[in-house]
Design an enzyme around this catalytic site. Structure first.
Site, PDB file in Angstrom:
ATOM      1  N   THR A   2     -50.248 -21.029 -35.825  1.00 37.80           N
ATOM      2  CA  THR A   2     -50.920 -19.886 -36.424  1.00 37.80           C
ATOM      3  C   THR A   2     -51.373 -20.282 -37.805  1.00 37.80           C
ATOM      4  OG1 THR A   2     -50.682 -17.586 -37.060  1.00 37.80           O
ATOM      5  CG2 THR A   2     -48.757 -18.975 -37.297  1.00 37.80           C
ATOM      6  N   THR A  47     -68.589 -22.432 -52.361  1.00 39.11           N
ATOM      7  CA  THR A  47     -69.222 -22.133 -53.628  1.00 39.11           C
ATOM      8  C   THR A  47     -68.814 -20.779 -54.170  1.00 39.11           C
ATOM      9  OG1 THR A  47     -71.147 -21.287 -52.448  1.00 39.11           O
ATOM     10  CG2 THR A  47     -71.202 -23.581 -53.153  1.00 39.11           C
ATOM     11  N   ASN A  91     -68.669 -17.214 -44.891  1.00 38.92           N
ATOM     12  CA  ASN A  91     -68.557 -18.610 -44.483  1.00 38.92           C
ATOM     13  C   ASN A  91     -69.734 -19.455 -44.905  1.00 38.92           C
ATOM     14  OD1 ASN A  91     -65.999 -19.158 -42.753  1.00 38.92           O
ATOM     15  ND2 ASN A  91     -66.686 -17.109 -42.167  1.00 38.92           N
ATOM     16  N   LYS A 124     -50.898 -15.387 -43.715  1.00 32.12           N
ATOM     17  CA  LYS A 124     -52.257 -15.356 -44.237  1.00 32.12           C
ATOM     18  C   LYS A 124     -53.201 -15.795 -43.131  1.00 32.12           C
ATOM     19  CE  LYS A 124     -54.733 -18.220 -45.610  1.00 32.12           C
ATOM     20  NZ  LYS A 124     -55.909 -19.003 -45.051  1.00 32.12           N
ATOM     21  N   THR A 132     -56.470 -16.668 -49.089  1.00 29.15           N
ATOM     22  CA  THR A 132     -57.745 -17.338 -49.400  1.00 29.15           C
ATOM     23  C   THR A 132     -58.849 -16.282 -49.307  1.00 29.15           C
ATOM     24  OG1 THR A 132     -57.827 -18.110 -47.089  1.00 29.15           O
ATOM     25  CG2 THR A 132     -57.021 -19.664 -48.746  1.00 29.15           C
ATOM     26  N   GLU A 168     -62.413 -12.216 -41.401  1.00 26.82           N
ATOM     27  CA  GLU A 168     -63.432 -12.306 -42.448  1.00 26.82           C
ATOM     28  C   GLU A 168     -64.586 -11.351 -42.166  1.00 26.82           C
ATOM     29  OE1 GLU A 168     -62.730 -16.855 -44.026  1.00 26.82           O
ATOM     30  OE2 GLU A 168     -64.126 -16.514 -42.381  1.00 26.82           O
TER      31      GLU A 168
END
Length: 394
Positions: free
Chosen positions: A181, A394, A389, A170, A147, A267
């Site tokens: 996880t 979007t 985030n 992932k 993702t 991230e």
């Protein structure tokens, strides 16, 4: 045993992935599967989030029936989470169509999803994609489960008499596992009873995937599955045997490798943060302290800013729910001693400046209470984390 950063499929296992048009990006794989030639013993651990997604509910129920699987299907882009009875029925439909395609009992099929919460799966696209999946030996499933990940997370290793372990994972956000996880699927051609495998998986999850944190959030879709099909032809691995000890070391090594890859790809992350704790009263206390360090927003922000403020590490240690004494604490940062048995021995923090610029930041802590040891892994907290985030949907 040496980790290979590639997918080497064990005997009798196949994997594939493709673009099923779930994602708006035409070059993004978003659907994949893993298939075994024969029925495999299986084990799984799952999220403890109070709102588990439909695939989690179904797959947990499926595995716990017989501890057997032969296939799993997974999609990204849509989590099929918080979707009510319709979402559960859709997961059941996935299970049934995979079973029909492979001519299996539906209770041998696991279902997994990741992506946006609260939207129903586009089942026409799912069925269209499932129809195109093939029994291949490629790495496309690693791409299909991504993702916000920036890189594939794969690992393989050989052990014992030419037996193989292979795993994909992932995860880069909503990562703070608790007996689960993000998504990780591991397969092996070793033979081991599913109930014994389940016990071992729970034990090793505590030492690996449960010791990583990115943002303190546990996903609704967290899932870890291991399948063992016995296709190597080697004798069954039994408890309390040397073969079991070897398999345990191999599985631990593979799971730790995948866990660290997830932590390093948080991230927006620019640094991998590792905490090694020793001298705790027991291993659980050591793991709690280590995870408190890598999970501290103050530590994570300091890591990103390359600020040699070791006081934030001490603050995090003191917030662990463990009985500690300040005069027993020792701290080293990237091999530079800072505190020894409660005494500050690095009076000028500027001496740490070069060390904290490293892309790998390691905190070694001794708490002087016993022989307990533990590790944890995380990432720094960057501007890009907020950006990713803020615009995830979007």
């Amino acid at each position: 045993m040496e980790i290979l950063n590639s997918l080497v499929w064990p005997r009798g296992f196949y994997g594939d992935g493709l673009h099923a048009k779930l994602s708006r990006y035409s070059d993004k794989f978003d659907l994949g599967w893993i298939v075994s030639d024969c029925v495999a013993d299986a084990a799984g651990v799952f999220t403890l989030n109070k709102f588990p997604a439909a695939p989690v509910k179904l797959t947990k129920k499926t595995i716990h029936k017989t501890q057997k699987l032969q296939a799993l299907v997974v999609n990204s882009t849509n989590a099929n989470s918080f979707t009510g009875q319709e979402g559960y029925d859709n997961a059941l439909s996935e299970q049934k169509i995979i079973a029909k395609k492979l001519e299996l009992d539906k209770d041998l099929v696991a279902v997994s999803s990741t992506g946006i919460i609260g939207e129903q799966l586009p089942m026409k696209k799912m069925f269209f994609g499932i129809e195109k999946l093939r029994k291949c030996k490629n790495n496309h499933i690693a791409q299909a489960i991504m993702t916000t990940d920036t890189k594939q997370k794969v690992a393989s290793l050989k052990f014992g008499q030419n037996q193989m372990l292979t795993g994909v994972a992932k995860g880069s956000g909503m990562i703070h596992p608790n007996m689960g996880t993000m998504l990780s699927f591991i397969c092996t051609d070793a033979k081991i009873d599913g109930r014994l495998l389940q016990k071992l998986l729970c034990e090793l999850t505590e030492l690996t995937f449960n010791q990583i944190t990115i943002d303190g959030d546990t996903s609704t879709n967290d899932m870890l599955i291991v399948m063992a099909n016995g296709a190597s032809g080697q004798p069954e691995i039994l408890a309390n045997s040397k073969e079991y000890d070897l398999f345990k070391r191999a599985l631990h090594l593979l799971m730790k490798n995948l866990a660290i890859k997830i932590a390093s790809d948080g991230e927006g992350a620019s640094k991998l943060v590792t905490a090694n704790v020793c001298g705790a009263e027991n291993n659980l206390d050591a793991r709690m302290i280590a995870k408190k360090i890598v999970g501290s927003n103050l530590v994570k922000a300091a890591a990103f800013g390359e600020d040699p403020n070791w006081g934030r590490v001490i603050d995090a240690i003191g917030n662990a729910e463990v009985d500690l004494e300040a005069y027993k604490i020792s701290l080293t940062i990237n091999s530079i001693p800072v505190i020894y048995k409660g005494q500050v021995i690095l009076n000028d923090p500027s001496f740490l400046q070069d060390a904290v610029k490293d892309k790998r930041l390691v905190f070694d802590v001794s708490v002087g209470n016993g022989s307990g040891k533990g590790q944890a892994w995380g990432s720094d907290l960057t501007y890009d984390y907020v950006k990713i985030n803020a615009m995830y949907r979007t």
